[in-house]
Design a protein around this motif. Structure first.
Motif, mmCIF file in Angstrom:
data_model
loop_
_atom_site.group_PDB
_atom_site.id
_atom_site.type_symbol
_atom_site.label_atom_id
_atom_site.label_comp_id
_atom_site.label_asym_id
_atom_site.label_seq_id
_atom_site.Cartn_x
_atom_site.Cartn_y
_atom_site.Cartn_z
ATOM 1 N N LEU A 94 0.573 -1.164 -0.009
ATOM 2 C CA LEU A 94 0.078 -0.014 0.118
ATOM 3 C C LEU A 94 0.962 1.333 0.081
ATOM 4 O O LEU A 94 1.944 1.293 0.919
ATOM 5 C CB LEU A 94 -0.727 0.200 1.175
ATOM 6 C CG LEU A 94 -1.810 -1.141 1.376
ATOM 7 C CD1 LEU A 94 -2.692 -0.920 2.780
ATOM 8 C CD2 LEU A 94 -2.897 -1.234 0.280
ATOM 9 N N GLY A 95 0.387 2.220 -0.840
ATOM 10 C CA GLY A 95 0.929 3.515 -0.742
ATOM 11 C C GLY A 95 -0.249 4.405 0.102
ATOM 12 O O GLY A 95 -1.311 4.723 -0.229
ATOM 13 N N ILE A 96 0.538 4.953 1.037
ATOM 14 C CA ILE A 96 -0.569 5.989 1.902
ATOM 15 C C ILE A 96 -0.174 7.274 2.161
ATOM 16 O O ILE A 96 0.971 7.614 2.309
ATOM 17 C CB ILE A 96 -0.818 5.361 3.251
ATOM 18 C CG1 ILE A 96 -0.830 3.587 3.181
ATOM 19 C CG2 ILE A 96 -1.783 5.580 4.232
ATOM 20 C CD1 ILE A 96 -0.718 2.863 4.346
ATOM 21 N N ILE A 97 -0.889 8.194 1.956
ATOM 22 C CA ILE A 97 -0.838 9.853 2.416
ATOM 23 C C ILE A 97 -1.708 10.014 3.177
ATOM 24 O O ILE A 97 -2.986 9.874 3.108
ATOM 25 C CB ILE A 97 -1.018 10.295 0.940
ATOM 26 C CG1 ILE A 97 -0.373 9.767 -0.380
ATOM 27 C CG2 ILE A 97 -0.550 11.895 1.056
ATOM 28 C CD1 ILE A 97 1.211 9.943 -0.365
ATOM 29 N N VAL A 98 -1.301 10.496 4.419
ATOM 30 C CA VAL A 98 -2.225 11.041 5.404
ATOM 31 C C VAL A 98 -2.068 12.521 5.655
ATOM 32 O O VAL A 98 -1.098 13.048 5.902
ATOM 33 C CB VAL A 98 -1.941 10.393 6.769
ATOM 34 C CG1 VAL A 98 -3.117 10.733 8.135
ATOM 35 C CG2 VAL A 98 -2.066 8.777 6.789
ATOM 36 N N SER A 99 -3.147 13.212 5.554
ATOM 37 C CA SER A 99 -3.301 14.562 5.815
ATOM 38 C C SER A 99 -3.185 14.826 7.369
ATOM 39 O O SER A 99 -3.665 14.114 8.232
ATOM 40 C CB SER A 99 -4.550 15.298 5.248
ATOM 41 O OG SER A 99 -5.765 14.675 5.525
ATOM 42 N N PRO A 100 -2.973 16.079 7.718
ATOM 43 C CA PRO A 100 -2.857 16.330 9.135
ATOM 44 C C PRO A 100 -4.176 16.198 9.987
ATOM 45 O O PRO A 100 -5.274 16.419 9.453
ATOM 46 C CB PRO A 100 -2.291 17.691 9.244
ATOM 47 C CG PRO A 100 -2.664 18.343 7.976
ATOM 48 C CD PRO A 100 -2.616 17.295 6.994
ATOM 49 N N PRO A 101 -4.252 15.863 11.333
ATOM 50 C CA PRO A 101 -5.334 15.738 12.044
ATOM 51 C C PRO A 101 -6.075 17.246 12.012
ATOM 52 O O PRO A 101 -5.051 18.393 11.764
ATOM 53 C CB PRO A 101 -4.938 15.564 13.347
ATOM 54 C CG PRO A 101 -3.460 14.572 13.308
ATOM 55 C CD PRO A 101 -2.896 15.241 11.982
ATOM 56 N N LEU A 102 -7.290 17.394 12.276
ATOM 57 C CA LEU A 102 -7.798 18.734 11.978
ATOM 58 C C LEU A 102 -7.157 19.768 12.945
ATOM 59 O O LEU A 102 -7.103 20.793 12.342
ATOM 60 C CB LEU A 102 -9.432 18.502 12.429
ATOM 61 C CG LEU A 102 -10.121 19.695 12.276
ATOM 62 C CD1 LEU A 102 -10.306 20.320 10.809
ATOM 63 C CD2 LEU A 102 -11.472 19.792 12.828
ATOM 64 N N GLY A 103 -7.082 19.356 14.179
ATOM 65 C CA GLY A 103 -6.115 20.275 14.887
ATOM 66 C C GLY A 103 -4.960 20.854 14.619
ATOM 67 O O GLY A 103 -4.573 21.912 15.032
ATOM 68 N N LYS A 104 -4.261 20.069 13.809
ATOM 69 C CA LYS A 104 -2.886 20.371 13.320
ATOM 70 C C LYS A 104 -3.005 21.136 11.770
ATOM 71 O O LYS A 104 -1.983 21.478 11.497
ATOM 72 C CB LYS A 104 -1.969 19.412 13.139
ATOM 73 C CG LYS A 104 -1.935 18.460 14.328
ATOM 74 C CD LYS A 104 -0.961 18.977 15.446
ATOM 75 C CE LYS A 104 -0.706 18.262 16.725
ATOM 76 N NZ LYS A 104 0.146 18.825 17.566
ATOM 77 N N THR A 105 -3.983 21.282 11.166
ATOM 78 C CA THR A 105 -4.499 21.997 10.034
ATOM 79 C C THR A 105 -3.888 23.392 10.064
ATOM 80 O O THR A 105 -4.559 23.939 10.894
ATOM 81 C CB THR A 105 -5.823 21.916 9.434
ATOM 82 O OG1 THR A 105 -6.173 20.241 9.384
ATOM 83 C CG2 THR A 105 -6.018 22.523 8.361
#
Length: 347
Positions: free
Chosen positions: A125-136
């Motif tokens: 798997l290739g996985i891209i995770v955006s930041p948690p909302l609080g870290k946005t």
């Protein structure tokens, strides 16, 4: 016992060659196979003795009496540590990855291409995770009033990534009020994380309540990460699920179903991948990922954070069978994280 078995340079090289050979062939490795690729002239009997010592140390196991040896999870960990400082990305992979990024026409396209690259180099798997909302990191906020009193909150972060949610606040807002709150946030908090914004708003209420009470209360009501809730939690993009289905490590159908369910739910992937952000290593390697599924003991995770304006924006990586090409995967993850960061800073 394990440290003693790895004290000699020869033993370390033999173990590295066994892991590399097993990754390439998928077959138990014999002493004859190692003698052919070893840089020194060693007899197969000498190599067998070393392999026996490595097996006693828990670094190899022999599936059948007459078979060669297979690496354990501890051997994969050793191998990843050995190559971490000197592995280099091939010219072919560098050119290919760079061409993929150069062809991206948007942040969404870039994410998809990055996921494809990572899946390809790991056979997983290739996985891209955006930041948690609080870290946005907020770049721009917009708000609209719906006829029934609900409010559409749109948050635009660096790179043009948009997150939106429809809220039903505890009181009615007018559109001019919403415009004022959005203007206040955009004027004072562009470039701040939502967590930092919340903390500063609470501080303003505590010290200058009369001046800020109305607009700050409204901003807290509409932009508090806790209020916005799980719908705006970390977002994850996954490529390569079909490759996991065909992996020999997951021939057990019950374990495969459990793994596919974990991939579908995605929140377990987010939790494990985001853990790499707090580690000191630029590229984090985890052998055995039981937090994801029962079959996780047969998985390896390689991940790295990506940055924008010197702030961590999220994480990316590969999740695949422990028998993966570590040198290629580790260098590709590092390079994709670098290009991802550079691209975000240009958008």
């Amino acid at each position: 016992m394990r440290d003693a078995a790895l004290q000699e340079r020869r033993n370390r090289q033999i173990l590295a060659d066994i892991v590399r050979t097993y990754i390439e062939t998928g077959e138990p490795v014999s002493s004859r196979a190692i003698s052919k690729r070893f840089e020194e002239t060693l007899s197969t009997a000498t190599i067998r003795n070393v392999m026996a010592d490595l097996e006693n140390a828990g670094l190899l196991f022999q599936p059948h009496t007459s078979a060669g040896r297979v690496p354990t999870a501890a051997a994969y960990r050793f191998f990843a540590q050995e190559i971490a400082s000197r592995a280099t990305l091939s010219i072919e992979d560098r050119d290919w990855i760079k061409s993929e990024f150069n062809a991206a026409s948007s942040s969404a396209d870039m994410t998809e291409r990055a996921g494809h690259v990572l899946a390809e180099v790991s056979s997983g798997l290739g996985i891209i995770v955006s930041p948690p909302l609080g870290k946005t990191v907020l770049e721009h906020a917009r708000m609209w009033l719906l006829p029934d009193g609900r409010v559409v909150v749109v948050l635009i972060s660096h790179g043009g990534v948009t997150r939106d949610k429809i809220l039903r606040p505890h009181r009615l807002f007018s559109q001019p009020e919403l415009d004022g709150i959005a203007e206040f946030l955009n004027q004072h908090y562009a470039g701040w994380t939502l967590e930092a914004i919340r903390g500063d708003l609470l501080q303003k209420l505590a010290t200058e309540r009369e001046r800020y009470e109305g607009i700050v209360q409204g901003a807290l009501t509409l932009c508090d990460p806790a209020v916005l809730g799980a719908d705006l939690a970390s977002q994850v993009h996954v490529e390569g699920t079909a490759q996991m289905i065909g992996a020999t490590e997951f021939a057990d159908q019950a374990q495969l179903r459990d793994l596919l369910a974990a991939i579908e739910e995605k929140h377990r992937l987010v939790t494990v991948l985001n853990a790499c952000i707090d580690t000191p290593e630029p590229v984090f390697v985890k052998i055995g990922v039981k937090e994801i599924a029962a079959a996780g003991e047969n998985l390896a995770l390689i991940s790295a954070p990506y940055m924008s304006n010197d702030l961590v924006q999220g994480s990316l990586g590969v999740l695949g069978p422990t028998r993966m090409p570590y040198e290629r995967a580790m260098t590709a993850v590092a390079y994709v994280a670098q290009l991802f960061s550079e691209a975000l800073n240009k958008i």
